[in-house]
Write an enzyme that holds these catalytic residues in place. Structure first.
Site, PDB file in Angstrom:
ATOM      1  N   SER A 117       0.835  -1.199   0.000  1.00 17.52           N
ATOM      2  CA  SER A 117       0.000   0.000   0.000  1.00 17.52           C
ATOM      3  C   SER A 117       0.876   1.259   0.000  1.00 17.52           C
ATOM      4  O   SER A 117       1.688   1.443  -0.896  1.00 17.52           O
ATOM      5  CB  SER A 117      -0.962  -0.040   1.191  1.00 17.52           C
ATOM      6  OG  SER A 117      -2.006   0.887   1.040  1.00 17.52           O
ATOM      7  N   ASP A 171     -10.019  -4.782  -4.399  1.00 16.76           N
ATOM      8  CA  ASP A 171      -9.425  -3.787  -3.495  1.00 16.76           C
ATOM      9  C   ASP A 171     -10.280  -2.512  -3.471  1.00 16.76           C
ATOM     10  O   ASP A 171     -10.397  -1.824  -4.487  1.00 16.76           O
ATOM     11  CB  ASP A 171      -8.005  -3.455  -3.965  1.00 16.76           C
ATOM     12  CG  ASP A 171      -7.211  -2.675  -2.938  1.00 16.76           C
ATOM     13  OD1 ASP A 171      -7.803  -1.900  -2.172  1.00 16.76           O
ATOM     14  OD2 ASP A 171      -5.984  -2.840  -2.893  1.00 16.76           O
ATOM     15  N   HIS A 202      -8.036  -5.399  -0.069  1.00 11.20           N
ATOM     16  CA  HIS A 202      -6.774  -4.707   0.197  1.00 11.20           C
ATOM     17  C   HIS A 202      -6.007  -5.510   1.240  1.00 11.20           C
ATOM     18  O   HIS A 202      -6.022  -5.182   2.438  1.00 11.20           O
ATOM     19  CB  HIS A 202      -7.066  -3.282   0.690  1.00 11.20           C
ATOM     20  CG  HIS A 202      -5.863  -2.387   0.685  1.00 11.20           C
ATOM     21  ND1 HIS A 202      -5.174  -2.064  -0.469  1.00 11.20           N
ATOM     22  CD2 HIS A 202      -5.228  -1.731   1.700  1.00 11.20           C
ATOM     23  CE1 HIS A 202      -4.180  -1.250  -0.168  1.00 11.20           C
ATOM     24  NE2 HIS A 202      -4.177  -1.046   1.136  1.00 11.20           N
TER      25      HIS A 202
END
Length: 235
Positions: A117, A171, A202
């Site tokens: 991320s 996601d 995610h």
């Protein structure tokens, strides 16, 4: 920015490489420590994993709540209005970690930048601009930040550096299209990107970890082969 505090985990007494792994928003260095034992690495490959903690900072999208973050996020469309100052501060801090690994005797070509991320965004930001050839870049569930400055700032040394990118098709935080656009931008610039998607949100899944482990094994096998070929034998 103060030097980053880190957690370290070595899988052997004489590491052949260093993996600097950057966590995501709101987590800390401990977040990915458990993944080391899940990576299918060759038995004889010893690596040093470095898990730095991002600095504490207020995050606008989270009502200014102070948390560990590599940079600020101001809106749901995370690629718009990027926190360039925060991104570049974190880039500099990670570059210091690379310098520290080199000072400990690790060649830059044996250092891998990895991240999830926000951490993956900083891995790309730093790795693509680093003046010395790195071993590889692994960017999970993330995107290419400050893409408009890459052409002017990219380091030629890392044009051939292998890049691993993977993403969840479900996601809700970093849209798949944003990741695909990032992968496409890198490909158009001549970077070699190993791209994969997985049916997940995610997060990280076992199949992705397996693919990443195989990627790291290939990277370090290639580095070992290059080192052997550079040895000049006496006549």
């Amino acid at each position: 920015m103060a030097p980053l505090q880190s957690i370290e985990l070595a899988t052997g007494s004489d590491p052949a490489g260093s993996v600097i792994w950057l966590h995501g928003l709101g987590a800390d260095g401990w977040d990915f420590v458990p993944i080391v034992r899940e990576l299918p690495l060759p038995e004889g490959l010893a690596l040093r994993f470095v898990f730095p903690h991002a600095p504490m900072r207020p995050v606008t999208i989270n009502n200014g709540f102070v948390m560990r973050a590599w940079y600020d996020i101001t809106q749901g469309d995370i690629a718009r209005m990027p926190d360039e100052r925060g991104i570049r501060e974190s880039q500099a801090a990670v570059s210091e970690l690379i310098a520290r690994e080199k000072a400990r005797g690790m060649a830059a070509s044996r250092i891998v930048l990895a991240g999830f991320s926000q951490g993956g965004a900083i891995a790309l930001q730093t790795g693509l601009r680093h003046p010395e050839r790195l071993g590889a870049i692994a960017a999970l569930s993330t995107y290419l930040p400050l893409a408009e400055t890459l052409d002017a700032e990219a380091a030629e040394a890392n044009k051939p550096t292998p890049i691993f990118m993977s993403h969840g098709t479900e996601d809700p935080i970093v849209p798949l299209q944003l990741a695909e656009d990032s992968q496409r931008k890198l490909g158009l610039r001549g970077y070699s990107v190993e791209w994969s998607t997985w049916p997940m949100p995610h997060s990280v899944c076992a199949e992705e970890v397996d693919a990443l482990g195989q990627f790291l094994a290939r990277v370090y096998a290639s580095a070992a082969g290059a080192a052997r070929s550079s040895i000049i034998l006496p006549r």
